[in-house]
Design a protein around this motif. Structure first.
Motif, PDB file in Angstrom:
ATOM      1  N   MET A  97     105.951 -23.067 -47.303  1.00 52.13           N
ATOM      2  CA  MET A  97     105.542 -22.805 -45.974  1.00 52.13           C
ATOM      3  C   MET A  97     104.287 -23.377 -45.605  1.00 52.13           C
ATOM      4  O   MET A  97     103.975 -23.710 -44.267  1.00 52.13           O
ATOM      5  CB  MET A  97     105.684 -21.342 -45.497  1.00 52.13           C
ATOM      6  N   ARG A 101     106.455 -28.486 -46.002  1.00 52.83           N
ATOM      7  CA  ARG A 101     107.508 -28.344 -44.735  1.00 52.83           C
ATOM      8  C   ARG A 101     108.033 -29.417 -44.497  1.00 52.83           C
ATOM      9  O   ARG A 101     107.341 -30.586 -44.669  1.00 52.83           O
ATOM     10  CB  ARG A 101     106.778 -28.062 -43.287  1.00 52.83           C
ATOM     11  N   LEU A 141     111.996 -26.815 -46.309  1.00 49.72           N
ATOM     12  CA  LEU A 141     110.938 -26.461 -47.265  1.00 49.72           C
ATOM     13  C   LEU A 141     111.335 -27.173 -48.502  1.00 49.72           C
ATOM     14  O   LEU A 141     112.482 -27.305 -48.852  1.00 49.72           O
ATOM     15  CB  LEU A 141     110.616 -24.943 -47.523  1.00 49.72           C
ATOM     16  N   CYS A 189     101.028 -30.255 -42.369  1.00 49.34           N
ATOM     17  CA  CYS A 189     100.572 -29.066 -43.139  1.00 49.34           C
ATOM     18  C   CYS A 189      99.162 -28.813 -43.544  1.00 49.34           C
ATOM     19  O   CYS A 189      98.522 -27.983 -44.166  1.00 49.34           O
ATOM     20  CB  CYS A 189     101.432 -28.749 -44.567  1.00 49.34           C
TER      21      CYS A 189
END
Length: 254
Positions: A97, A101, A141, A189
């Motif tokens: 997470m 992602r 994910l 991310c």
């Protein structure tokens, strides 16, 4: 949840819809099932220094998430979906997470309405597609799992959220849909923490999908043609038969 989906659009359309740097051609897939390879999109490096245009890359991963700390996949359950509400707090998905992602392009997914036995209703499969057609991107994910011998397997899962009202009559969960305007934010991310993208993991608007009743052909992985998306008459509730005693002198076969 999402246990089957399809990607039948031409590769050029997928490339343009996801703004990919490049994408090789691939066949239409009408019945993508767990453990099969799925196409996913990840963030890439900038196309040019100083450019604001992201370079996104496509790759194949196994549908069935394996956290990096798993020692033997045979002793670990197959994780097709991750609940968006709790993914960041779960050991299996926490790292992904924050750092990995992805987007999962699709032209729709399948869901089953499985009522309780007491209701007297039969199960019904549905082909759920965008009302306006085109390609939809599910939030996902990924994780690269390494075995003891050094071999690696890229794996992925689709994030789910609570169903909106139009889908709730079929199932209480549905995939998280990421809209094109939010692709970059979801994939980023480096600057976007899970808390910064939490608002993207909400049920899609009520009129986004339409549910088409289909036959149980989709239940078998070996059925992979367009016929599994052919509409059928929707199964209606069936009254539970009343129990009656057999007539005197007659044997019941049931």
């Amino acid at each position: 949840m999402c246990g089957r989906f399809a990607l039948t659009a031409k590769s050029e359309l997928v490339r343009d819809a996801l703004n990919l740097a490049e994408l090789e051609g691939f066949p239409a897939r009408y019945n993508i099932a767990p453990t099969q390879p799925i196409l996913v999109v990840i963030a890439g490096e900038r196309q040019e220094r100083g450019s604001n245009l992201p370079e996104r890359r496509a790759m194949l991963v196994r549908w069935g998430f394996l956290p990096g700390w798993v020692k033997d996949p045979r002793d670990f359950p197959l994780l097709l979906n991750a609940r968006s509400e709790t993914a960041v707090s779960k050991a299996s998905f926490r790292a992904a997470m924050r750092h990995r992602r992805i987007l999962v392009p699709a032209t729709g997914f399948y869901e089953w309405h499985r009522p309780s036995k007491e209701s007297g209703e039969k199960s019904q499969a549905y082909w759920i597609r965008p009302k306006r057609g085109g390609i939809v991107a599910f939030a996902g994910l990924m994780e690269t799992w390494s075995s003891a011998d050094g071999s690696e397997v890229d794996t992925g899962a689709i994030l789910t959220t609570s169903a909106n009202r139009s889908m709730a009559r079929i199932h209480d969960r549905m995939p998280v849909v990421i809209h094109p305007d939010d692709f970059s934010r979801w994939l980023d991310c480096k600057t976007q923490e899970p808390r910064d993208v939490a608002d993207l993991m909400a049920p899609v608007q009520e009129d986004f999908f339409e549910a088409v009743p289909v036959s149980d052909l989709v239940n078998k992985v070996s059925n992979g043609g367009p016929e599994i998306q052919a509409p059928v008459a929707e199964v209606l509730a069936v009254e539970k038969p009343k129990s009656t005693k057999p007539d005197s002198g007659q044997m019941s076969l049931f």
